[in-house]
Write a protein that holds these residues in place. Sequence first.
Motif, mmCIF file in Angstrom:
data_model
loop_
_atom_site.group_PDB
_atom_site.id
_atom_site.type_symbol
_atom_site.label_atom_id
_atom_site.label_comp_id
_atom_site.label_asym_id
_atom_site.label_seq_id
_atom_site.Cartn_x
_atom_site.Cartn_y
_atom_site.Cartn_z
ATOM 1 N N TYR A 31 0.842 -1.197 0.000
ATOM 2 C CA TYR A 31 0.000 0.000 0.000
ATOM 3 C C TYR A 31 0.878 1.248 0.000
ATOM 4 C CZ TYR A 31 -3.478 3.434 1.343
ATOM 5 O OH TYR A 31 -4.279 4.532 1.358
ATOM 6 N N ALA A 53 4.999 14.725 -8.304
ATOM 7 C CA ALA A 53 3.802 15.219 -8.980
ATOM 8 C C ALA A 53 3.062 16.254 -8.133
ATOM 9 C CB ALA A 53 2.891 14.058 -9.313
ATOM 10 N N TRP A 71 6.189 17.841 2.654
ATOM 11 C CA TRP A 71 4.901 18.181 3.271
ATOM 12 C C TRP A 71 3.901 17.127 2.821
ATOM 13 C CZ3 TRP A 71 0.835 22.294 1.672
ATOM 14 C CH2 TRP A 71 -0.085 22.470 2.725
ATOM 15 N N ASN A 73 0.886 16.779 3.242
ATOM 16 C CA ASN A 73 -0.454 17.215 2.855
ATOM 17 C C ASN A 73 -0.587 17.568 1.378
ATOM 18 O OD1 ASN A 73 -1.962 16.814 5.074
ATOM 19 N ND2 ASN A 73 -1.666 18.841 5.929
ATOM 20 N N THR A 74 0.484 17.475 0.635
ATOM 21 C CA THR A 74 0.329 17.685 -0.801
ATOM 22 C C THR A 74 0.926 16.520 -1.582
ATOM 23 O OG1 THR A 74 0.538 19.302 -2.590
ATOM 24 C CG2 THR A 74 2.370 19.143 -1.072
ATOM 25 N N ILE A 76 0.678 12.983 -3.188
ATOM 26 C CA ILE A 76 -0.458 12.221 -3.713
ATOM 27 C C ILE A 76 -0.154 10.722 -3.744
ATOM 28 C CG2 ILE A 76 -1.342 14.156 -5.051
ATOM 29 C CD1 ILE A 76 -0.133 12.645 -7.536
ATOM 30 N N SER A 99 -4.733 11.301 8.980
ATOM 31 C CA SER A 99 -5.738 12.321 9.281
ATOM 32 C C SER A 99 -5.321 13.088 10.537
ATOM 33 C CB SER A 99 -7.115 11.689 9.462
ATOM 34 O OG SER A 99 -7.088 10.790 10.528
ATOM 35 N N HIS A 100 -5.627 14.379 10.554
ATOM 36 C CA HIS A 100 -5.179 15.222 11.656
ATOM 37 C C HIS A 100 -6.104 16.425 11.793
ATOM 38 C CE1 HIS A 100 -3.254 16.497 7.905
ATOM 39 N NE2 HIS A 100 -3.511 17.717 8.335
ATOM 40 N N LYS A 105 -2.104 21.145 10.630
ATOM 41 C CA LYS A 105 -1.982 21.052 9.170
ATOM 42 C C LYS A 105 -0.548 21.259 8.676
ATOM 43 C CE LYS A 105 -3.590 23.245 4.940
ATOM 44 N NZ LYS A 105 -4.590 24.108 4.295
ATOM 45 N N VAL B 89 -6.018 15.389 -0.576
ATOM 46 C CA VAL B 89 -5.062 16.497 -0.532
ATOM 47 C C VAL B 89 -5.581 17.718 -1.292
ATOM 48 C CG1 VAL B 89 -2.972 15.121 -0.175
ATOM 49 C CG2 VAL B 89 -3.737 15.563 -2.484
ATOM 50 N N ILE B 92 -7.083 20.336 0.967
ATOM 51 C CA ILE B 92 -6.126 20.703 2.011
ATOM 52 C C ILE B 92 -5.056 21.646 1.445
ATOM 53 C CG2 ILE B 92 -4.475 19.842 3.706
ATOM 54 C CD1 ILE B 92 -5.993 17.191 3.671
ATOM 55 N N SER B 93 -4.501 21.265 0.295
ATOM 56 C CA SER B 93 -3.385 22.055 -0.235
ATOM 57 C C SER B 93 -3.554 22.360 -1.719
ATOM 58 C CB SER B 93 -2.090 21.267 -0.054
ATOM 59 O OG SER B 93 -2.163 20.073 -0.804
ATOM 60 N N GLY B 95 -3.163 19.832 -3.831
ATOM 61 C CA GLY B 95 -2.597 18.596 -4.398
ATOM 62 C C GLY B 95 -1.934 18.840 -5.739
ATOM 63 N N VAL B 96 -2.263 18.016 -6.713
ATOM 64 C CA VAL B 96 -1.639 18.183 -8.034
ATOM 65 C C VAL B 96 -2.085 19.464 -8.724
ATOM 66 C CG1 VAL B 96 -1.024 15.848 -8.718
ATOM 67 C CG2 VAL B 96 -3.387 16.573 -8.899
ATOM 68 N N ARG B 98 -2.299 22.367 -7.221
ATOM 69 C CA ARG B 98 -1.817 23.502 -6.443
ATOM 70 C C ARG B 98 -1.238 24.579 -7.361
ATOM 71 N NH1 ARG B 98 2.747 23.799 -2.815
ATOM 72 N NH2 ARG B 98 3.252 21.686 -3.404
ATOM 73 N N PRO B 106 -6.353 26.464 -1.361
ATOM 74 C CA PRO B 106 -6.943 25.516 -0.424
ATOM 75 C C PRO B 106 -8.234 26.035 0.218
ATOM 76 C CG PRO B 106 -4.892 26.406 0.449
ATOM 77 C CD PRO B 106 -4.988 26.819 -0.984
ATOM 78 N N ASP B 108 -9.389 26.123 3.116
ATOM 79 C CA ASP B 108 -9.423 26.856 4.389
ATOM 80 C C ASP B 108 -9.203 28.362 4.201
ATOM 81 O OD1 ASP B 108 -6.774 26.688 3.836
ATOM 82 O OD2 ASP B 108 -6.185 25.694 5.713
ATOM 83 N N ASN B 116 -8.470 17.294 8.683
ATOM 84 C CA ASN B 116 -7.940 17.027 7.349
ATOM 85 C C ASN B 116 -7.664 15.542 7.194
ATOM 86 O OD1 ASN B 116 -7.685 19.761 6.347
ATOM 87 N ND2 ASN B 116 -6.048 20.022 7.845
ATOM 88 N N VAL B 117 -8.053 14.993 6.053
ATOM 89 C CA VAL B 117 -7.745 13.587 5.746
ATOM 90 C C VAL B 117 -6.981 13.558 4.426
ATOM 91 C CG1 VAL B 117 -8.677 11.267 5.434
ATOM 92 C CG2 VAL B 117 -9.928 12.913 6.839
ATOM 93 N N PRO B 118 -5.634 13.654 4.475
ATOM 94 C CA PRO B 118 -4.875 13.670 3.231
ATOM 95 C C PRO B 118 -4.847 12.295 2.562
ATOM 96 C CG PRO B 118 -3.401 13.729 5.104
ATOM 97 C CD PRO B 118 -4.785 13.781 5.651
ATOM 98 N N CYS B 120 -4.661 10.614 -1.834
ATOM 99 C CA CYS B 120 -5.159 10.966 -3.170
ATOM 100 C C CYS B 120 -5.582 9.718 -3.919
ATOM 101 C CB CYS B 120 -4.095 11.727 -3.940
ATOM 102 S SG CYS B 120 -4.658 12.299 -5.560
ATOM 103 N N PRO B 121 -6.751 9.191 -3.647
ATOM 104 C CA PRO B 121 -7.631 9.558 -2.540
ATOM 105 C C PRO B 121 -7.224 8.798 -1.273
ATOM 106 C CG PRO B 121 -8.655 7.857 -3.863
ATOM 107 C CD PRO B 121 -7.327 8.138 -4.498
ATOM 108 N N PRO B 122 -7.687 9.282 -0.097
ATOM 109 C CA PRO B 122 -7.463 8.492 1.119
ATOM 110 C C PRO B 122 -8.269 7.204 1.034
ATOM 111 C CG PRO B 122 -8.861 10.400 1.571
ATOM 112 C CD PRO B 122 -8.409 10.527 0.155
ATOM 113 N N ARG B 123 -7.752 6.132 1.612
ATOM 114 C CA ARG B 123 -8.501 4.868 1.568
ATOM 115 C C ARG B 123 -9.698 4.969 2.513
ATOM 116 N NH1 ARG B 123 -5.444 0.115 4.874
ATOM 117 N NH2 ARG B 123 -6.510 -1.031 3.254
#
Lengths: 166, 142
Positions: A31, A53, A71, A73-74, A76, A99-100, A105, B89, B92-93, B95-96, B98, B106, B108, B116-118, B120-123
């Motif tokens: 995973y 990416a 980071w 949080n970005t 993928i 998750s947080h 953040k 993501v 949140i940010s 992601g791709v 951005r 984002p 917020d 936040n649940v980062p 791409c995608p979260p499971r």
Amino acid sequence: MAFLKILLDNLRKGPATEAFPFGEATTPDAYRGKVTFDETSCVGCNMCEHVCAGGAIRFSEKEDGLHFLIWHNTCISCGLCAHYCPTKAIKLSNNWHLSHLQEEKYEQVDHAVVPYRECTSCGKRLQPGGPMLHQLAFKGANPRSERLMNMCPDCRRKVSYIGEAV
Amino acid sequence: MDFLSKAARKSPWLYRINAGSCNGCDVELATTACIPRYDVERLGCQYCGSPKHADIVLITGPLTARVKDKVLRVYDEIPDPKVTVAIGVCPISGGVFRESYAIEGPIDRYLPVDVNVPGCPPRPQAIIEGIAKAIEIWAKRA
Ligand code: SF4
Ligand code: SF4
Ligand code: SF4
């Protein structure tokens, strides 16, 4: 009457629902989750930053070494960084507990310093490069290549042409 | 009324806003509810179809310029108190996406986010983990 068999089968198998969050979740080993970084095998080629990416990776050159920053949080979780890393210093773990709360953040960051090396002959600053790269480049070590590996290009040239008298 | 607010504290309703997502995160959100393997309703929550009924908002997507005003309008329809969860993501940010000219996120920048649940995608399990955090906040806030 076929449904009776299905009913019995279902009873025997028990519920299909995973226990999570009340118990452990199953996670495949492959995973693609949180990125991990090992500064001891990174050679500072910046390839991961180049292919990233999500633009999650930043390298910056400072006095004490090469500063690596990610980071999450970005990120993928595409795995490009791990695919292109020559020494497999950057990898994707199967940790998906990311998750947080919003307050955290900008704390979802990992930072590491890849130290520079010094030329064993003149002391000049060298790009990082551990035994891993040596192994990759020469497919096995020999004492001569090991010695040359820790020298700057100038000293290496001198040793190669003039001999050991440097 | 006291009884109602006590009951509501235990069983928040989830509402989903797509702020220009690629649909990856939305599929995973549907998975958490529709597939018995994950079954988010064990946590005492359920999806609802109207923003007026929502307690916990799940937002996906990077907030595209085109959809921004509509998203904010729907968000305003959700009564307070509410808990906002950014899924993926993208919100949140970015992601791709951005720094793209086409996105306003984002998210917020425009709405108060709580969890936040980062990914791409979260499971689905990660989404359930995020919803569990949101439910904790909801229990305090409601
Ligand atoms: S997995 Fe993809 S997005 Fe994440 S750090 Fe590696 S290259 Fe960047
Ligand atoms: S982690 Fe790998 S790809 Fe990235 S700079 Fe280090 S060696 Fe190069
Ligand atoms: S986080 Fe990834 S999967 Fe989710 S909406 Fe954005 S691009 Fe799609």
